[in-house]
Design a protein around this motif. Structure first.
Motif, PDB file in Angstrom:
ATOM      1  N   GLN A   1     -41.613  61.193  83.244  1.00 55.58           N
ATOM      2  CA  GLN A   1     -40.442  61.798  83.885  1.00 55.58           C
ATOM      3  C   GLN A   1     -39.234  60.973  83.504  1.00 55.58           C
ATOM      4  O   GLN A   1     -39.240  59.747  83.627  1.00 55.58           O
ATOM      5  CB  GLN A   1     -40.624  61.830  85.403  1.00 55.58           C
ATOM      6  N   SER A   2     -38.204  61.625  83.005  1.00 57.93           N
ATOM      7  CA  SER A   2     -37.067  60.868  82.502  1.00 57.93           C
ATOM      8  C   SER A   2     -35.832  61.754  82.451  1.00 57.93           C
ATOM      9  O   SER A   2     -35.929  62.992  82.523  1.00 57.93           O
ATOM     10  CB  SER A   2     -37.371  60.317  81.101  1.00 57.93           C
ATOM     11  N   GLU A   3     -34.698  61.094  82.338  1.00 55.57           N
ATOM     12  CA  GLU A   3     -33.436  61.785  82.055  1.00 55.57           C
ATOM     13  C   GLU A   3     -32.969  61.300  80.695  1.00 55.57           C
ATOM     14  O   GLU A   3     -32.684  60.116  80.509  1.00 55.57           O
ATOM     15  CB  GLU A   3     -32.389  61.479  83.129  1.00 55.57           C
ATOM     16  N   THR A   4     -32.914  62.189  79.754  1.00 52.40           N
ATOM     17  CA  THR A   4     -32.602  61.860  78.363  1.00 52.40           C
ATOM     18  C   THR A   4     -31.232  62.406  78.000  1.00 52.40           C
ATOM     19  O   THR A   4     -30.887  63.531  78.359  1.00 52.40           O
ATOM     20  CB  THR A   4     -33.661  62.463  77.421  1.00 52.40           C
ATOM     21  N   THR A   5     -30.477  61.592  77.306  1.00 50.06           N
ATOM     22  CA  THR A   5     -29.166  62.008  76.808  1.00 50.06           C
ATOM     23  C   THR A   5     -29.259  62.203  75.303  1.00 50.06           C
ATOM     24  O   THR A   5     -29.695  61.298  74.584  1.00 50.06           O
ATOM     25  CB  THR A   5     -28.104  60.955  77.137  1.00 50.06           C
TER      26      THR A   5
ATOM     27  N   ALA B   1     -27.192  65.715  79.191  1.00 49.56           N
ATOM     28  CA  ALA B   1     -28.218  65.016  79.963  1.00 49.56           C
ATOM     29  C   ALA B   1     -29.297  66.016  80.379  1.00 49.56           C
ATOM     30  O   ALA B   1     -28.990  67.070  80.953  1.00 49.56           O
ATOM     31  CB  ALA B   1     -27.603  64.345  81.191  1.00 49.56           C
TER      32      ALA B   1
ATOM     33  N   SER C   1     -32.967  66.287  82.399  1.00 50.21           N
ATOM     34  CA  SER C   1     -33.977  65.684  83.274  1.00 50.21           C
ATOM     35  C   SER C   1     -35.253  66.509  83.173  1.00 50.21           C
ATOM     36  O   SER C   1     -35.230  67.714  83.435  1.00 50.21           O
ATOM     37  CB  SER C   1     -33.473  65.646  84.722  1.00 50.21           C
ATOM     38  N   TRP C   2     -36.339  65.857  82.826  1.00 45.38           N
ATOM     39  CA  TRP C   2     -37.580  66.582  82.563  1.00 45.38           C
ATOM     40  C   TRP C   2     -38.779  65.774  83.044  1.00 45.38           C
ATOM     41  O   TRP C   2     -38.681  64.563  83.288  1.00 45.38           O
ATOM     42  CB  TRP C   2     -37.744  66.855  81.067  1.00 45.38           C
ATOM     43  N   ARG C   3     -39.888  66.462  83.166  1.00 45.52           N
ATOM     44  CA  ARG C   3     -41.168  65.801  83.410  1.00 45.52           C
ATOM     45  C   ARG C   3     -42.235  66.547  82.621  1.00 45.52           C
ATOM     46  O   ARG C   3     -42.124  67.752  82.381  1.00 45.52           O
ATOM     47  CB  ARG C   3     -41.515  65.765  84.903  1.00 45.52           C
TER      48      ARG C   3
END
Length: 843
Positions: free
Chosen positions: A358-362, A310, A312-314
């Motif tokens: 901005q999102s959390e990507t798996t 996981a 989390s980025w922006r």
């Protein structure tokens, strides 16, 4: 010596005086020509000439050239070349001496008595002193005689002001005035120009009209494409862009309506011109700057089950973030990765190129080249122009997939050797070119170049890691009859990877072999359902992404249909995998499980579609996640069912497959030895030994064919062809013809592979037919842990009890009802529980 120096000095100054006399006469002769040219240039610079009609511009330019030619002829006739005497007199005048002051340098005494010689020497000394001090003066043009009112100075000032007025247009105006435009003489009319600049889609800006701002500075969004349409010229003009270091030129073409049209992508700020012999129109384009994006982590990276991570980025960009990537580089790389480039893994980005995201990507990093290594990770944002914005580094250990099957572990280990070696191949030695006559193929004297890569194998130039991987594959596939390769696809996968390493010419080409080894490891670990499972996961991912982005219903409908097909293929692959593994005793049980689960899955898919149509995409996504869990549970249940079933496959057919695998390994080893002997020159004794081994392999193939035919297999033409090729190879070896023998051995090996594939396919078909005729065992359950075909239920925890335990059944029923009515639970869970009540409420 001093006398010679004086003569040389006098000659130089005389020549200088002669040149200045010529300049003075030339300036005076060309004064009126220069004045006419300056006056015409002034008219051009202030725009007087370009305001005339096109035809009149050309005619006036021609007339001006004729006037200049006439004045030039007059100046040529008026000019006269200075003589030596005139130059010496001018020098004496500039030195304030009489005209004969330098004659003594060339005089000789008339008498040679002592007094005459002394007098001559004294005079010569004085002449030498005068020559040493003589210097030619500056030119004396005396233009005031021709221009008593000094109008020439006013003309110069006016020309300077004209240059300031014309600015960047000065070269084009002067060229048009002094070089007549032949276009109007050829029929060109006044240009009617329609032009506009279309910004790139990612800027979300509208077109900018250029038709009304010809000759002006125009500010545009970045990355524009200019379209120009015009009428008037009889020939094709050119669209020219001059951006300093970049110079582009595009010829106009006729459009369907007869107008001239040209398009050009503008790479940077600069001058855009329409050229038809001369510049007819121009613009100074100034695209707005496009800043590079920025990217950051907003939380530490987290490891999840199944080798997922996981992140989390922006990110931010002035015109929108086009894509994101995770960029990793090993912290303590092995020797082969010291100078390797970092590896980028794509991240999902919200649709529409958002300016801020901005999102959390798996992401799944199981197949990452640096799996298991401690790396320095960065998130990288890319805009539409490919500009990068890189975050600060973060240390992280990439997850590594654990394989349990020995062949899968071996394939992964070999793959690790390949991916951990990124050093370049050694330079290829130049080999002598070999050609053969083209014969009747090509007319003339051409020859065909023959390139034999086996004479200089690329693998010999490979770095150590690649050569080691090749040796490991050779060791693993050398004796395929040892029972490891019950799945022919695994053996073929390893053989394909070995062949790919053979033909790789550089380090990048070895990634193909690494990918083949990864798929081979999945096949060895999970069987044939691995490909279907990957397709199912991709369909689930795309549908979940579409639901999260509120995609149109038509798109969701298409993805739902794709997910249904992928689910059906996956469940069918599980059944076929059970057949391939020889689990025929429980085959009917397996099919019942997939049928029952298929009904539930179809109901869940219909519910997902209904929720999406109602705009409840979040609940639809939750139900989609439950579907993924059910499919994973189904795979576990089928594996358990397969484990409980006995191995009742056709042993004789399997023995023939094992024998074929052994013959393939021996045939390949024999071909390699034949090739090696061919490279060493070979000898008759060695060839006879190879022929004997070829005969034994052919006999082994015949025995494998006999076992296959005894088991009921259909005659195999590929195996027959392999036997014939082996016989030809044996004959060639006995003759000592190693080249023909190697060619026949390669053909035999290819036929062996194809024959083994067809035999394996027949084996799977027979297993499917036998499995359909067998009965399922008792106690089988579906992925929802429900009894299948009325099978009884044990009292294990989590099972739905039969009527033998009504009290326990009522307790479970009441608990399901209570949870279904609980408003604090997710709607998707409550809907699932209500369906359970509807289905089992009356039982």
């Amino acid at each position: 010596m001093r006398h010679q120096d004086a003569l040389a000095q006098l000659a130089r100054e005389t020549q200088r005086a002669k040149g200045r006399l010529a300049l003075e006469r030339g300036l005076r002769a060309a004064f009126f020509l220069a004045a006419a040219i300056g006056l015409w240039a002034l008219i051009a610079l202030i725009g007087g000439h370009e305001r005339l009609p096109l035809l009149l511009q050309s005619l006036t330019a021609i007339a001006a050239l004729l006037v200049f030619a006439w004045l030039g002829v007059r100046a040529k006739r008026a000019w006269r070349q200075p003589t030596e005497e005139e130059a010496r007199a001018r020098l004496a005048e500039d030195a304030r001496l009489d005209a004969g002051a330098f004659e003594a340098l060339r005089d000789q005494p008339t008498r040679y008595d002592a007094f005459s010689v002394a007098l001559w020497q004294r005079e010569r000394e004085r002449a030498i002193e005068r020559a040493e001090k003589a210097r030619a003066g500056p030119p004396r043009v005396r233009l005031d005689e021709l221009d008593p009112y000094k109008l020439r100075y006013g003309l110069l000032v006016a020309l300077l002001l004209g240059l300031l007025i014309a600015n960047v247009n000065a070269p084009d105006r002067l060229a048009r005035a002094f070089l007549p435009d032949p276009g109007p003489l050829l029929g060109d009319q006044e240009m009617a120009i329609e032009a506009w600049a279309t910004p790139a889609d990612y800027t979300h800006a509208g077109p900018v009209s250029l038709s009304e701002v010809i000759g002006e500075r125009v500010e545009t969004p970045p990355s524009v494409e200019v379209t120009v349409r015009l009428t008037g010229p009889t020939g094709a003009p050119a669209l020219v862009f001059d951006g300093g270091s970049e110079h582009l030129r595009q010829r106009f073409a006729r459009a369907a309506d007869g107008a001239w049209e040209a398009r050009m992508q503008i790479p940077r700020g600069g001058q855009l011109k329409i050229v038809r012999f001369h510049t007819r129109a121009q613009w100074r384009l100034a695209p707005a700057p496009d800043a590079a994006p920025t990217a950051d982590f907003i939380a530490p990276m987290a490891s999840l089950p199944d080798e997922h991570v996981a992140i989390s980025w922006r990110a931010r960009d002035d015109f929108g973030v086009r894509r994101m990537a995770l960029r990793v580089r090993p912290i303590n790389p092995p020797e082969g990765l010291v100078r390797a480039d970092p590896v980028d893994t794509e991240l999902e980005v919200p649709a529409g190129d958002p300016a801020e995201a901005q999102s959390e990507t798996t992401i799944d990093l199981a197949a990452h080249p640096y799996a298991g290594m401690e790396v320095e990770a960065r998130v990288v944002a890319f805009d539409a122009l490919g500009q990068e914005g890189v975050s600060d580094p973060m240390r992280f250990t990439l997850p590594e997939k654990i394989f349990l099957q020995p062949l899968a572990q071996a394939a992964i280990e070999i793959r690790r050797h390949i991916l951990a070696e990124r050093r370049a191949y050694n330079e290829e030695r130049s080999a002598e070119r070999r050609t053969i006559p083209a014969g009747g193929i090509i007319l003339g004297t051409q020859r065909i170049e023959v390139r034999d890569y086996d004479r200089q194998p690329a693998l010999q130039r490979a770095p150590e890691g690649i050569r080691r991987a090749a040796r490991l594959i050779d060791a693993l596939t050398m004796e395929p009859h040892d029972g490891y390769f019950r799945d022919l696809a695994v053996f073929l996968g390893l053989s394909s990877a070995r062949a790919q390493l053979d033909v790789a010419r550089d380090i990048d080409a070895t990634e193909v072999a690494a990918d083949t080894l990864w798929r081979t490891a999945l096949r060895a670990e999970y069987g044939g359902a691995a490909d279907a499972r990957r397709a199912l996961e991709e369909a689930q991912r795309q549908l979940a992404e579409a639901l999260a982005q509120n995609a149109p219903q038509e798109r969701i409908r298409q993805l739902m249909e794709a997910l249904r097909r992928a689910t059906d293929n996956y469940m069918q692959a599980l059944v076929q995998e059970a057949l391939r593994n020889g689990d025929r005793a429980n085959m009917e049980d397996t099919e019942d499980q997939t049928n029952i689960s298929g009904q539930d899955i179809q109901q869940m898919l219909e519910q997902v579609q209904r929720l999406s149509e109602q705009g409840r995409n979040e609940e639809a996504n939750q139900l989609l996640q439950q579907l993924a869990n059910i499919l994973a549970n189904m795979e576990v249940q089928l594996e358990q069912a397969q484990g409980e079933g006995g191995e009742q496959s056709d042993e004789q057919m399997q023995q023939s497959m094992d024998a074929l695998s052994e013959q393939m390994g021996e045939q390949r080893a024999l071909r390699d030895e034949t090739r090696q002997q061919q490279g060493q020159g070979g000898n008759q004794q060695g060839s006879q030994g190879l022929a004997q081994r070829q005969s034994e392999i052919r006999q082994g193939l015949a025995e494998a064919q006999r076992m296959a035919e005894d088991s009921g297999a259909a005659p195999n033409e590929n195996l027959n062809a392999a036997g014939e090729a082996m016989r030809q190879a044996e004959d060639a070896l006995r003759r000592g013809d190693l080249e023909d023998a190697e060619r026949a051995q390669s053909a035999a090996l290819e036929n062996l592979r194809e024959g083994a594939e067809s035999l394996a396919a027949e084996m799977r078909e027979r297993g499917q037919q036998n499995g359909n005729q067998e009965q399922s065992g008792d106690g089988a359950r579906d992925p929802l842990n429900r009894p299948v075909n009325g099978a009884g239920a044990s009292s294990g925890e989590g099972e739905i009890p039969s009527q033998a335990d009504p009290v326990r059944a009522r307790e479970i029923f009441d608990e399901i009802r209570r949870r279904a009515q609980d408003p604090n639970r997710p709607e998707a869970e409550r809907e699932y529980l209500r369906r359970l009540l509807d289905r089992f409420g009356d039982s």
